[in-house]
Motif scaffolding. Structure first.
Motif, PDB file in Angstrom:
ATOM      1  N   ARG A 112       0.833  -1.211   0.000  1.00  0.00           N
ATOM      2  CA  ARG A 112       0.000   0.000   0.000  1.00  0.00           C
ATOM      3  C   ARG A 112       0.863   1.255   0.000  1.00  0.00           C
ATOM      4  O   ARG A 112       0.555   2.239  -0.684  1.00  0.00           O
ATOM      5  N   ALA A 113       1.961   1.235   0.779  1.00  0.00           N
ATOM      6  CA  ALA A 113       2.836   2.413   0.864  1.00  0.00           C
ATOM      7  C   ALA A 113       3.493   2.716  -0.474  1.00  0.00           C
ATOM      8  O   ALA A 113       3.731   3.888  -0.823  1.00  0.00           O
ATOM      9  N   ILE A 114       3.785   1.647  -1.250  1.00  0.00           N
ATOM     10  CA  ILE A 114       4.410   1.861  -2.557  1.00  0.00           C
ATOM     11  C   ILE A 114       3.376   2.261  -3.601  1.00  0.00           C
ATOM     12  O   ILE A 114       3.594   3.172  -4.403  1.00  0.00           O
ATOM     13  N   ALA A 115       2.218   1.597  -3.559  1.00  0.00           N
ATOM     14  CA  ALA A 115       1.214   1.819  -4.610  1.00  0.00           C
ATOM     15  C   ALA A 115       0.468   3.132  -4.459  1.00  0.00           C
ATOM     16  O   ALA A 115       0.097   3.765  -5.449  1.00  0.00           O
ATOM     17  N   PHE A 116       0.235   3.552  -3.240  1.00  0.00           N
ATOM     18  CA  PHE A 116      -0.578   4.749  -2.999  1.00  0.00           C
ATOM     19  C   PHE A 116       0.225   5.773  -2.199  1.00  0.00           C
ATOM     20  O   PHE A 116      -0.147   6.178  -1.102  1.00  0.00           O
ATOM     21  N   GLY A 117       1.349   6.173  -2.758  1.00  0.00           N
ATOM     22  CA  GLY A 117       2.289   7.047  -2.058  1.00  0.00           C
ATOM     23  C   GLY A 117       1.695   8.369  -1.625  1.00  0.00           C
ATOM     24  O   GLY A 117       1.870   8.795  -0.482  1.00  0.00           O
ATOM     25  N   ASP A 118       0.973   9.031  -2.532  1.00  0.00           N
ATOM     26  CA  ASP A 118       0.431  10.354  -2.208  1.00  0.00           C
ATOM     27  C   ASP A 118      -0.550  10.265  -1.036  1.00  0.00           C
ATOM     28  O   ASP A 118      -0.541  11.113  -0.129  1.00  0.00           O
ATOM     29  N   GLN A 119      -1.403   9.256  -1.074  1.00  0.00           N
ATOM     30  CA  GLN A 119      -2.396   9.093  -0.008  1.00  0.00           C
ATOM     31  C   GLN A 119      -1.715   8.815   1.332  1.00  0.00           C
ATOM     32  O   GLN A 119      -2.075   9.411   2.357  1.00  0.00           O
ATOM     33  N   ILE A 120      -0.722   7.907   1.316  1.00  0.00           N
ATOM     34  CA  ILE A 120      -0.011   7.569   2.553  1.00  0.00           C
ATOM     35  C   ILE A 120       0.728   8.780   3.096  1.00  0.00           C
ATOM     36  O   ILE A 120       0.712   9.052   4.309  1.00  0.00           O
ATOM     37  N   ASP A 121       1.361   9.525   2.209  1.00  0.00           N
ATOM     38  CA  ASP A 121       2.100  10.718   2.661  1.00  0.00           C
ATOM     39  C   ASP A 121       1.166  11.730   3.304  1.00  0.00           C
ATOM     40  O   ASP A 121       1.510  12.347   4.328  1.00  0.00           O
ATOM     41  N   ALA A 122      -0.016  11.915   2.726  1.00  0.00           N
ATOM     42  CA  ALA A 122      -0.975  12.865   3.291  1.00  0.00           C
ATOM     43  C   ALA A 122      -1.446  12.397   4.668  1.00  0.00           C
ATOM     44  O   ALA A 122      -1.581  13.193   5.608  1.00  0.00           O
ATOM     45  N   GLU A 123      -1.685  11.104   4.792  1.00  0.00           N
ATOM     46  CA  GLU A 123      -2.129  10.564   6.078  1.00  0.00           C
ATOM     47  C   GLU A 123      -1.043  10.719   7.145  1.00  0.00           C
ATOM     48  O   GLU A 123      -1.330  11.071   8.295  1.00  0.00           O
ATOM     49  N   LEU A 124       0.207  10.438   6.759  1.00  0.00           N
ATOM     50  CA  LEU A 124       1.309  10.575   7.718  1.00  0.00           C
ATOM     51  C   LEU A 124       1.505  12.034   8.128  1.00  0.00           C
ATOM     52  O   LEU A 124       1.776  12.338   9.289  1.00  0.00           O
ATOM     53  N   SER A 125       1.355  12.935   7.172  1.00  0.00           N
ATOM     54  CA  SER A 125       1.509  14.361   7.491  1.00  0.00           C
ATOM     55  C   SER A 125       0.429  14.826   8.467  1.00  0.00           C
ATOM     56  O   SER A 125       0.707  15.541   9.441  1.00  0.00           O
ATOM     57  N   ALA A 126      -0.816  14.381   8.215  1.00  0.00           N
ATOM     58  CA  ALA A 126      -1.913  14.744   9.122  1.00  0.00           C
ATOM     59  C   ALA A 126      -1.694  14.145  10.510  1.00  0.00           C
ATOM     60  O   ALA A 126      -1.937  14.799  11.539  1.00  0.00           O
ATOM     61  N   ALA A 127      -1.230  12.899  10.539  1.00  0.00           N
ATOM     62  CA  ALA A 127      -0.992  12.250  11.831  1.00  0.00           C
ATOM     63  C   ALA A 127       0.123  12.951  12.600  1.00  0.00           C
ATOM     64  O   ALA A 127       0.048  13.117  13.822  1.00  0.00           O
ATOM     65  N   GLN A 128       1.158  13.388  11.887  1.00  0.00           N
ATOM     66  CA  GLN A 128       2.258  14.066  12.576  1.00  0.00           C
ATOM     67  C   GLN A 128       1.796  15.402  13.157  1.00  0.00           C
ATOM     68  O   GLN A 128       2.165  15.761  14.289  1.00  0.00           O
ATOM     69  N   LYS A 129       0.960  16.113  12.419  1.00  0.00           N
ATOM     70  CA  LYS A 129       0.449  17.390  12.930  1.00  0.00           C
ATOM     71  C   LYS A 129      -0.402  17.170  14.182  1.00  0.00           C
ATOM     72  O   LYS A 129      -0.293  17.921  15.155  1.00  0.00           O
ATOM     73  N   ARG A 130      -1.234  16.119  14.164  1.00  0.00           N
ATOM     74  CA  ARG A 130      -2.070  15.841  15.343  1.00  0.00           C
ATOM     75  C   ARG A 130      -1.202  15.453  16.535  1.00  0.00           C
ATOM     76  O   ARG A 130      -1.422  15.927  17.655  1.00  0.00           O
ATOM     77  N   ALA A 131      -0.220  14.597  16.310  1.00  0.00           N
ATOM     78  CA  ALA A 131       0.641  14.150  17.404  1.00  0.00           C
ATOM     79  C   ALA A 131       1.400  15.322  18.009  1.00  0.00           C
ATOM     80  O   ALA A 131       1.502  15.448  19.245  1.00  0.00           O
TER      81      ALA A 131
END
Length: 772
Positions: free
Chosen positions: A156-175
C-alpha cells in the motif's frame, strides 16, 4: 439412548411446572409440593436405571455406556435431588420466591445432564485439552494475520504514495499538536494554588465515591433474576450496611459544611443552597436504600431492584452536586476547569490511537485480528468490527489528582503524559523514514517470497494439517506452540481459497504490481479474520460450558469433603470423650479411632485429584479460572491433614488434633464460600476482545474476600503459636515435637505472607493499568 433422554425429560418437564404453580395459594402450593416429590422420585429411579444400563452396555457399546454413566454421575454430584427436597421444605415454610429460585437452579442442572447425554458424555478433561488446542490454533491464525498485514502495508505504501504521505503528514500534525496542548496544561498547573478550605471540601468527596462504588456492587449483586435465599439475605445485609454508611457520611458531610472556615467560604461564594442540595440528594439515596432492604426482606425482588437503581441515580446526582458546589469556590474552580481540559485532551488522544496504529503501526505489538486481546474493549479493530462493550475503566491518575486538588501529583502525571505523547511523534517520524527506505528499495523478490511462505502455512491449515502450519510459523516466531486442532470443513475451504489468493498476490509482487497485490492481500486478510472470528466464537462458547461444568464439579467435591470432615471431627470428639481416667482407650474406641483415621486418610486423595484437574483447567486458558484463594486453601488443607492423620493413627484424638481438624474445616468452608461467591456473581467469560484483567472494582471485591480469609488463617496461626508457647514451657515438653510444630507454623505464615504479597502485586498492576 433416545429412551434415556426421553426419561430424563420427565423430571425436567415436571420442574418447570413447579415454577408455574408457585403462586401463594394453598392448593397450588400443595400441588407444587406433589410435583416436586414426583420429579425427585423420577430422577432417582432414572439415575439407578442409567447406572444399570451403562454396566450392561459397557462391552457392546462402550461409547454410549460412557455417556450414560457420565450423565448419571453428574446428576449425583450436582445434588439435584437434595435441591428438590430443599424446594419442598421452602414451600412448606411458605417461602415461595426462594423455592422458585432454587427450582430454577434444579432446571438448569437437569439441562446440563441432558446436554451431557446429547454430547456423548465427553470427559471434562478432554474438553479442557480441546480448549487448549483451540487456543493454540487462534495464536497461529493471529500470527498469519499479523504477517499478512505487514506485507499489505508495504504494498500500500508503494502503490498509494500520495495518499499515505498525506495521512502521515496529518498524523504528525495531530501528534505534535497534542504534545503542545499537554505542555500548555502542565504550565497552567504549575501556576495554580489551592487553599486549605477547598482541599477539605474535596476530601469530603471521597466517602461519597466509596458509597457510589458500594451502591454499584449492590446493584450488580441484586440483578440476578433468580437469586438463592442465601443471596437474598446477603443483599439485604448489604443494603443495611450501605444505609448505615450513608448516615455516617451524611453526618460527617454536615459537620464539614458547618465548620467556620468552610461555612464562611460557602457564604462568600453564595453556595449555601448548593450545599443543602447535596444533603437533600444524599437523603434520597438513603430512603431508596432502606426501601430496598425492606423489599428484599419481603421477597419483593422487583421493588428492591427498582429502589437500588434509584439509589444509584441519587448518589451520582450527589457527586455531581458536590462538584458543582466546588466550581463556585474561586480557589477550586480553575483546577476543576483544568481537569475538564485534561480529560478532553485524553479523550482526543485515545480517539487518535486507531488512526496512529493504521498509518504508523508499532511492529513489535501490532494490532491483531478483529477481537484480538490487544484491541481495547469498546474500540473498533482495524477491520472495522466492534469488540465487546468495555467495562468501567479506572479513573486516569492525572484526573484523580486534579479532582482531589492534588497539584503536585497532577503535575507528575502530566509530565508522564508529555513523554508518552512525544513518543507518538517519534513513531510517526520513524514510519515516514521506513516508507522512504522501502520506496528506495522495494525488494520485490523478498516480498513475493514472504507472501508465498504465508500461503504455504495457510494451505497446510486448509488441508487440516494444523501442526505443520504451526511449525511453519514457528520458524519466524519461536514462541508459537504446535497446534493440533483441525478446522471444520467450511473453514478449511475458506483457508484453501485464501491460500490460492496468496499465490496470486505473490505473482503480482514478483511482477512489481503493488496496487494489484494490495487488493488481493486485503481479501486474504478478510478471509483470515472471518475464520479467526469463528474459531474465537466457538472457543468462548466452549470455554463457558467447560467452566460451568468444572465449577459444578468443584462445588460438589467441596460439599462432599466438608461433610466428610465434619463427620471425622464429630467422631474424633466422641471417641475422645470416652477416654478412661488414665487417658487411655478401650478396644472398641481404638477400633473406632482406626476407622476415623482411615476416613481422614481418604480426604487428601480426593484433594490431590481435584487440584490436578483444576491445574489442567487453569492451563487451558485464562477464561477457565478459579479464585486464587481456593488453590491456597486446598493446598494448606492437603499439607496439614498429614499431621492429623499421623495423630489419629497414633491413637491421639486429643484437643490438639481437634484444633487442627477445626482449622481444616474452616479452610474447606472458606474455599466453598469463595467458589459459591464466584458462581453467584459469575459473568459471561470475556471474548477475545476484552481486557484480561477484567473489571477493577470486581477485582477489589475479590481481594477483600481473600483478605478476610487471610485474617481467619492468621487467627489460626496466632492460636497455635500461643498453644506452642504453653507447650514449650510445660514440664513434659518434647523438643522434637515443638521444633516440628515451629516449622509447620513458619511454613503456614510464609504461605499467608506470599498470598498477601500477591494481592498487593495485583493492586499495583491495577494502578499501573490506570496510568497507562
Amino acid at each position: 439412548m433416545r429412551k434415556i433422554i426421553a426419561l430424563l425429560l420427565v423430571p425436567l418437564t415436571l420442574a418447570p411446572a413447579l415454577a408455574q404453580e408457585t403462586a401463594p395459594k394453598s392448593r397450588q402450593v400443595a400441588e407444587a409440593i406433589r410435583l416436586s416429590r414426583d420429579a425427585k422420585r423420577a430422577l432417582q429411579e432414572l439415575i439407578q436405571s442409567m447406572h444399570q444400563l451403562s454396566r450392561e452396555l459397557e462391552k457392546n457399546d462402550p461409547q454410549t455406556a460412557r455417556a450414560i454413566a457420565t450423565a448419571a454421575t453428574k446428576a449425583e454430584e450436582a445434588f439435584i435431588a437434595d435441591d428438590m427436597d430443599k424446594v419442598v421444605r421452602l414451600l412448606q415454610s411458605g417461602l415461595v420466591a426462594p423455592a422458585d429460585a432454587t427450582q430454577a437452579q434444579v432446571v438448569a442442572r437437569l439441562r446440563q445432564v441432558l446436554e451431557t447425554l446429547r454430547s456423548g458424555g465427553d470427559d471434562l478433561l478432554a474438553r479442557l485439552i480441546e480448549l487448549e488446542k483451540m487456543a493454540q490454533m487462534i495464536e497461529v491464525l493471529k500470527s498469519l494475520i499479523r504477517q499478512q498485514r505487514m506485507l499489505e502495508r508495504q504494498s500500500r505504501a508503494i502503490a498509494f504514495g500520495d495518499q499515505i504521505d498525506a495521512e502521515l503528514s496529518a498524523a504528525q500534525k495531530r501528534a505534535e499538536g497534542y504534545v503542545t496542548a499537554q505542555r500548555s496544561l502542565l504550565a497552567t498547573a504549575s501556576q495554580l494554588k489551592i487553599d486549605p478550605v477547598a482541599q477539605q471540601l474535596t476530601a469530603g468527596e471521597e466517602p461519597l465515591r466509596d458509597l457510589a462504588k458500594r451502591a454499584q456492587g449492590l446493584a450488580k449483586s441484586a440483578a440476578d433474576p433468580y437469586p438463592s435465599p442465601e443471596l437474598m439475605q446477603t443483599n439485604t445485609a448489604l443494603c443495611r450496611s450501605l444505609a448505615t454508611e450513608t448516615i455516617t457520611t451524611r453526618v460527617n458531610l454536615r459537620s464539614l459544611f458547618n465548620e467556620a472556615a468552610i461555612a464562611k467560604a460557602l457564604s462568600d461564594a453564595k453556595a449555601g443552597d448548593a450545599a443543602t442540595n447535596v444533603e437533600t440528594l444524599l437523603n434520597k439515596m438513603l430512603d431508596e436504600t432502606n426501601k430496598a432492604a425492606k423489599a428484599l426482606q419481603s421477597d419483593n425482588l422487583e421493588e428492591a431492584q427498582t429502589a437500588i437503581a434509584e439509589s444509584n441515580i441519587h448518589i451520582r446526582e450527589t457527586l455531581a452536586a458536590l462538584e458543582k458546589l466546588l466550581t463556585q469556590l474561586p480557589a477550586a474552580a480553575p483546577v476543576l476547569q483544568l481537569k475538564r481540559d485534561q480529560q478532553t485532551l485524553l479523550d482526543n488522544v485515545e480517539g487518535f490511537e486507531p488512526e496512529l496504529e493504521r498509518v504508523a503501526p508499532a511492529y513489535e505489538k501490532q494490532i491483531e485480528a478483529a477481537g484480538s486481546r490487544n484491541v481495547r474493549p469498546g474500540e473498533r479493530s482495524p477491520a472495522g468490527v466492534a469488540t465487546q462493550p468495555a467495562p468501567q475503566q479506572p479513573e486516569p491518575p492525572v484526573i484523580a489528582a486534579l479532582r482531589q486538588l492534588d497539584l503536585k501529583t497532577a503535575q507528575t502525571e502530566q509530565e508522564r503524559l508529555l513523554v508518552a505523547f512525544g513518543t507518538n511523534v517519534t513513531r510517526v517520524t520513524a514510519a515516514v523514514n521506513d516508507i522512504a527506505a522501502l520506496r528506495k528499495n522495494p525488494n520485490w523478490s523478498g516480498q513475493s517470497l514472504q507472501q508465498t511462505e504465508i500461503g504455504n502455512a495457510i494451505g497446510k491449515l486448509a488441508a487440516g494439517n494444523a501442526q505443520a502450519a504451526a511449525a511453519t510459523q514457528a520458524a519466524t516466531q519461536p514462541s508459537t506452540q504446535p497446534a493440533v486442532y483441525s478446522l471444520p470443513t467450511d473453514q478449511q475451504a475458506a483457508m484453501g481459497r485464501a491460500a490460492d489468493k496468496c499465490k496470486d498476490a505473490a505473482a503480482k509482487l514478483a511482477d512489481k504490481k503493488p496496487a494489484d497485490a494490495n487488493a488481493v492481500q486485503l481479501e486474504i486478510i478478510k478471509s483470515l479474520e472471518e475464520v479467526l472470528a469463528k474459531v474465537q466464537s466457538d472457543f468462548v462458547g466452549f470455554a463457558q460450558i467447560a467452566e460451568e461444568e468444572l465449577q459444578i464439579q468443584v462445588l460438589a467435591f467441596l460439599q462432599r469433603i466438608i461433610l466428610a470432615q465434619k463427620r471425622v471431627n464429630a467422631d474424633t470428639i466422641a471417641i475422645y470423650e470416652k477416654r478412661t481416667a488414665e487417658n487411655t482407650y478401650k478396644r472398641t474406641e481404638l477400633l473406632a479411632l482406626a476407622a476415623v483415621a482411615n476416613a481422614q486418610t481418604a480426604i487428601p486423595t480426593e484433594i490431590d485429584a481435584m487440584l490436578a484437574q483444576m491445574k489442567v483447567a487453569k492451563s487451558a486458558h485464562a477464561i477457565v479460572q478459579f479464585p486464587p484463594i481456593v488453590y491456597l486453601l486446598l493446598q494448606l488443607v492437603r499439607t496439614d491433614i498429614d499431621t492429623v492423620v499421623s495423630n489419629l493413627k497414633g491413637n491421639d484424638p486429643g484437643t490438639k488434633t481437634q484444633v487442627l481438624q477445626k482449622d481444616l474445616l474452616e479452610r474447606l468452608e472458606g474455599a466453598m464460600k469463595a467458589m459459591t461467591a464466584q458462581s453467584d456473581t459469575a459473568e459471561r467469560p470475556p471474548s477475545w476482545g476484552q481486557n484480561a484483567i477484567g473489571n477493577p472494582e470486581k477485582s477489589r471485591v475479590d481481594q477483600i474476600a481473600e483478605l478476610q480469609m487471610m485474617m481467619v488463617l492468621q487467627g489460626q496461626i496466632n492460636r497455635r503459636t500461643t498453644d506452642l508457647e504453653a507447650s514449650r514451657k510445660a514440664a513434659n515438653a518434647n523438643p522434637q515435637n515443638i521444633s516440628k510444630e515451629q516449622r509447620e507454623l513458619s511454613r503456614l505464615q510464609a504461605d499467608v505472607r506470599n498470598f498477601i504479597d500477591g494481592i498487593l502485586l495485583d493492586e499495583q498492576a491495577l494502578r499501573e493499568r490506570g496510568r497507562k
